[in-house]
Design an enzyme around this catalytic site. Sequence first.
Site, PDB file in Angstrom:
ATOM      1  N   LEU A 153      11.793  26.654 -17.030  1.00 12.38           N
ATOM      2  CA  LEU A 153      11.953  25.293 -16.946  1.00 12.38           C
ATOM      3  C   LEU A 153      12.366  24.763 -18.401  1.00 12.38           C
ATOM      4  O   LEU A 153      13.145  23.976 -18.762  1.00 12.38           O
ATOM      5  CB  LEU A 153      11.011  24.346 -16.424  1.00 12.38           C
ATOM      6  CG  LEU A 153      10.814  24.856 -15.038  1.00 12.38           C
ATOM      7  CD1 LEU A 153       9.513  23.964 -14.536  1.00 12.38           C
ATOM      8  CD2 LEU A 153      11.943  24.580 -13.943  1.00 12.38           C
ATOM      9  N   TYR A 154      11.546  25.324 -19.337  1.00 11.40           N
ATOM     10  CA  TYR A 154      11.853  24.945 -20.913  1.00 11.40           C
ATOM     11  C   TYR A 154      12.982  25.325 -21.388  1.00 11.40           C
ATOM     12  O   TYR A 154      13.856  24.503 -21.903  1.00 11.40           O
ATOM     13  CB  TYR A 154      10.723  25.476 -21.868  1.00 11.40           C
ATOM     14  CG  TYR A 154      10.899  25.119 -23.189  1.00 11.40           C
ATOM     15  CD1 TYR A 154      10.215  24.015 -23.742  1.00 11.40           C
ATOM     16  CD2 TYR A 154      11.522  26.203 -24.107  1.00 11.40           C
ATOM     17  CE1 TYR A 154      10.437  23.851 -25.162  1.00 11.40           C
ATOM     18  CE2 TYR A 154      11.462  25.860 -25.200  1.00 11.40           C
ATOM     19  CZ  TYR A 154      11.067  24.594 -25.928  1.00 11.40           C
ATOM     20  OH  TYR A 154      11.243  24.544 -27.225  1.00 11.40           O
TER      21      TYR A 154
END
Length: 258
Positions: free
Chosen positions: A155-156
């Site tokens: 997600l980062y």
Amino acid sequence: MSDFKGKVVLVTGASSGIGAEIARAFAKHQARVSISGRNKEKLSEVAEECRKLGAAEVLEVVADLSKENDVDKLVKETMERFENLDILINNAATAPLASLETATRELFDEIFDVNIKATVFLTQKAIPYLEKTKGNIVNISGLITKLLHLRFWLLYSMSKAALDQFTKTVALEVAEKGIRVNSVSPGYCPTNLIKSVITTSQEQEVFNTNQAACHPLGKQNLSVEEIADSVLYLASERAKMITGIRLEVDRGRALSRK
């Protein structure tokens, strides 16, 4: 870079790490700095350091930029104090670990609220003021969007990839207003952000050593000072003909396949 003297610079995520060093770097050049972060105590420490380093003026705004009201608050208090804005540094970021298997809606929202939504809406609110000063924006991205594809950083890395696209698209959109928009994409730099996801000192030491070995230039990891130097360059008049780029500051890390 005397062109920063008296300029108003807004730095988010400034209570530690890269953001704090960027604030200190502008302070050394006698800028007026508005710094934002969630940790009041650490933000106050950075503010005091900026004053001692020569900042013309310092404003500290405690804000959680995942909240729309806090974004409004940051812009409002900055403009009330300084009345204009020359440079916006979008640095605020969060990085809880998540893979496809472990990702949740809550984690997705947490990461994208800070890493993307805050940047989008803070930039949107800053544009009218930057247009008046013909100012510029520097976003802090990451080499992870190009080189490293790590399972637990799903997600980062997605959020930073979105930031890269945002930088280029907005640069095109606001060029006619005389505003430049660029990003700095650092190689690995040991910061509190990394410490928050790699929790033991032994694991941190192993990770830092392994990353350093992957940097062809000097076989060492980046420092926050080196990243700040690259930000100052892009924000300066020396880069007045540069917009829409993603500057890789990585000791040659992108050249390595390790």
